[in-house]
Scaffold this active site. Structure first.
Site, PDB file in Angstrom:
ATOM      1  N   ASN A   1       4.248   5.349 -11.753  1.00  0.00           N
ATOM      2  CA  ASN A   1       3.293   5.182 -10.668  1.00  0.00           C
ATOM      3  C   ASN A   1       2.174   6.185 -10.950  1.00  0.00           C
ATOM      4  O   ASN A   1       2.325   7.378 -10.706  1.00  0.00           O
ATOM      5  CB  ASN A   1       3.985   5.470  -9.331  1.00  0.00           C
ATOM      6  CG  ASN A   1       3.071   5.256  -8.141  1.00  0.00           C
ATOM      7  OD1 ASN A   1       1.889   4.942  -8.302  1.00  0.00           O
ATOM      8  ND2 ASN A   1       3.607   5.436  -6.953  1.00  0.00           N
TER       9      ASN A   1
ATOM     10  N   ARG B   1       3.768   0.360 -11.371  1.00  0.00           N
ATOM     11  CA  ARG B   1       3.213  -0.020 -10.087  1.00  0.00           C
ATOM     12  C   ARG B   1       1.739  -0.349 -10.290  1.00  0.00           C
ATOM     13  O   ARG B   1       0.977   0.478 -10.796  1.00  0.00           O
ATOM     14  CB  ARG B   1       3.312   1.152  -9.114  1.00  0.00           C
ATOM     15  CG  ARG B   1       2.719   0.783  -7.800  1.00  0.00           C
ATOM     16  CD  ARG B   1       2.510   1.936  -6.900  1.00  0.00           C
ATOM     17  NE  ARG B   1       2.273   1.420  -5.568  1.00  0.00           N
ATOM     18  CZ  ARG B   1       2.385   2.128  -4.483  1.00  0.00           C
ATOM     19  NH1 ARG B   1       2.743   3.386  -4.553  1.00  0.00           N
ATOM     20  NH2 ARG B   1       2.148   1.594  -3.313  1.00  0.00           N
TER      21      ARG B   1
ATOM     22  N   HIS C   1       1.138  -2.268  -0.038  1.00  0.00           N
ATOM     23  CA  HIS C   1       2.453  -1.656   0.245  1.00  0.00           C
ATOM     24  C   HIS C   1       3.584  -2.672   0.116  1.00  0.00           C
ATOM     25  O   HIS C   1       4.661  -2.495   0.676  1.00  0.00           O
ATOM     26  CB  HIS C   1       2.495  -1.008   1.647  1.00  0.00           C
ATOM     27  CG  HIS C   1       1.643   0.219   1.753  1.00  0.00           C
ATOM     28  ND1 HIS C   1       0.848   0.480   2.841  1.00  0.00           N
ATOM     29  CD2 HIS C   1       1.463   1.243   0.906  1.00  0.00           C
ATOM     30  CE1 HIS C   1       0.198   1.618   2.655  1.00  0.00           C
ATOM     31  NE2 HIS C   1       0.566   2.099   1.479  1.00  0.00           N
TER      32      HIS C   1
ATOM     33  N   ARG D   1      -8.350   7.727   4.542  1.00  0.00           N
ATOM     34  CA  ARG D   1      -9.052   6.435   4.635  1.00  0.00           C
ATOM     35  C   ARG D   1      -9.243   6.057   6.101  1.00  0.00           C
ATOM     36  O   ARG D   1      -8.402   6.361   6.943  1.00  0.00           O
ATOM     37  CB  ARG D   1      -8.254   5.345   3.926  1.00  0.00           C
ATOM     38  CG  ARG D   1      -8.390   5.373   2.428  1.00  0.00           C
ATOM     39  CD  ARG D   1      -7.468   4.382   1.758  1.00  0.00           C
ATOM     40  NE  ARG D   1      -6.343   5.039   1.113  1.00  0.00           N
ATOM     41  CZ  ARG D   1      -5.225   4.439   0.731  1.00  0.00           C
ATOM     42  NH1 ARG D   1      -5.066   3.148   0.940  1.00  0.00           N
ATOM     43  NH2 ARG D   1      -4.260   5.111   0.144  1.00  0.00           N
TER      44      ARG D   1
ATOM     45  N   GLU E   1      10.216   2.390  -3.332  1.00  0.00           N
ATOM     46  CA  GLU E   1       9.362   1.472  -4.097  1.00  0.00           C
ATOM     47  C   GLU E   1       9.776   1.442  -5.569  1.00  0.00           C
ATOM     48  O   GLU E   1       9.689   0.408  -6.220  1.00  0.00           O
ATOM     49  CB  GLU E   1       7.894   1.908  -3.963  1.00  0.00           C
ATOM     50  CG  GLU E   1       7.364   1.693  -2.548  1.00  0.00           C
ATOM     51  CD  GLU E   1       6.194   2.600  -2.191  1.00  0.00           C
ATOM     52  OE1 GLU E   1       6.410   3.825  -2.043  1.00  0.00           O
ATOM     53  OE2 GLU E   1       5.084   2.092  -2.042  1.00  0.00           O
TER      54      GLU E   1
END
Ligand code: ADP
Length: 402
Positions: free
Chosen positions: A9, A94, A182, A242, A381
């Site tokens: 990742n 990822r 996600h 964000r 993940e």
């Protein structure tokens, strides 16, 4: 020899990795996990056993020019030294955006890289960093199978209407629509719901992935039917830095009246907004909680975060036609009992009641009474990437054999 795979990742100055054994027919098993950070400057490498105990650690001085390529080559040689009885079989990555082309993980070739490159404008802050290690491995370890696993793919089950903006048709035909992100996290949560309560796996569930990036997903029988992120990873909830959803008119105001360039406006929305922008203090929920009693802006940032989460949950409950369960996950969702309590307090109308002691203890079930159940479920993940990488390799082998 046990085949192992590396899950990567990659970010702008960091690469997180996990190494999994892939025993025949069983779930991939985590062996080591670690991180390179400060890449391009004073880099640092740390690797731990699956259980969390430190195994190795190295620092490089800032003049040593240690970037992503050096990190990946270092990781491969570190593995060779430690992998006794194991053989590196593949690397799973990822990748934030799979666009319309990829609704499932894909074995990487030059054509795939080209397609993914074309999606950089849709995820300018993530996609280039995700693709960098894929290119490096292709150059430095030719022949190593690589699989790209996408944050967008899980949402391809949504209806056309759920994915649509009310924009002219030409824009939709160019791919301007809601993709959602996600997905690797939601895929994991969906896969374990049955272990917490089989009724959740068959029911209507909202998952709140609250980390540095934050979004919500409506799962109907484990399948995504709506989510708060849209075309880019900016939409929906306020996040660490964000903004989440803002009126598109704000962007014109920034460009026309404030005379910001598109790049400057983008930087404000991605890196200077959210919890950091509102608090003027930090993007880290721990810091905000520690200061909320005395710092009104820190309190305001938390209040806005919670307010937006509860409002957006209301919207997803409408999309689901009711609610059977709410799941909290990721850094804030898994660790911040106060955020969970405040969100649940805002959902009393939906029949949720907090079990305060269970919430303080971190769950797993944190609701009381007969209404919808609330749960804390740690996400994973990387395990999803490991599963998907193995699945994609298996599919290719099966095709070759047939
Ligand atoms: P990323 O999206 O980068 O993977 P994480 O899922 O690690 O992010 O979440 C990071 C967020 O989780 C930060 O806001 C951090 O403050 C928050 N967090 C982590 N641990 C705790 C904790 N013990 N209490 C409150 N917030 C926490």
């Amino acid at each position: 020899m046990i085949p192992v795979l590396i899950v990567l990742n990659a970010g702008s100055s960091s690469v997180k990795f996990q190494v999994f054994d892939m025993p025949d027919g069983a779930e991939p098993r985590l062996v080591w996990k670690g991180l390179y950070e400060g890449l391009g400057g004073a880099a640092h490498f740390v690797v731990k056993h699956a259980g969390g105990a430190n195994l190795d650690e190295i620092s490089w001085a800032s003049g040593e020019d240690f970037g992503h390529e050096e990190a990946l080559m270092h990781l491969v040689s570190w593995l060779r030294q430690h992998q006794e009885g194991r053989r590196l079989a593949a690397i799973g990555h990822r990748v934030v955006h799979g666009g319309e082309a990829f609704s499932a993980p894909v074995l990487v070739d030059d054509g795939v890289i080209q397609t993914l490159d074309a999606l950089v404008p849709l995820a300018p802050l993530h996609q280039p960093h995700n693709l960098e290690p894929i290119r490096i491995v292709r150059r430095r370890l030719p022949g190593m199978p690589q699989v790209a696993c996408f944050d967008t793919a899980f949402h391809q089950t949504q209806s056309g209407i759920a994915r649509m903006f009310a924009l002219p048709r030409e824009m939709r035909e160019r791919g301007v629509k809601r993709y959602g992100f996600h997905g690797l996290s939601y895929d994991y949560i969906s896969s374990v719901l049955k272990d917490y309560d089989p009724r959740l796996a068959e029911g209507r569930v909202v998952v709140a992935h609250l980390g540095n990036g934050a979004s919500l997903c409506a799962l109907d029988k484990g399948v995504s039917i709506a989510t708060t992120m849209g075309f880019s990873a900016l939409d929906g909830l306020p996040m660490g830095t964000r903004c989440g959803a803002v009126d598109a008119g704000v962007v014109f105001y920034m460009l026309r009246e404030m005379k910001l360039s598109p790049e400057e406006a983008e930087r404000v929305l991605y890196t200077k907004s959210g919890l950091l922008g509102v608090s003027g203090l930090s993007n880290d929920m721990r810091v905000l909680r520690a200061n909320a009693a005395t710092d009104t802006d820190a309190r305001r940032a938390i209040d806005l975060f919670v307010y937006r989460i509860t409002r957006e949950i209301g919207s997803l409950v409408a999309a689901l036609g009711g609610l059977d369960g709410l799941v909290f996950t990721a850094g804030i969702g898994e660790n911040d009992a106060a955020t969970r309590a405040e969100v649940i307090a805002g959902l009393a109308w939906a029949g949720l009641t907090l079990d305060e002691a269970a919430n303080r203890a971190g769950g797993p079930r944190i609701s009381a009474g007969p209404g919808p159940a609330a749960w804390v479920v740690p996400t994973n993940e990387e395990l999803v990437i490991a599963r998907q990488t193995r699945g994609a390799l298996g599919a290719v082998q099966a095709k070759l054999a047939s």
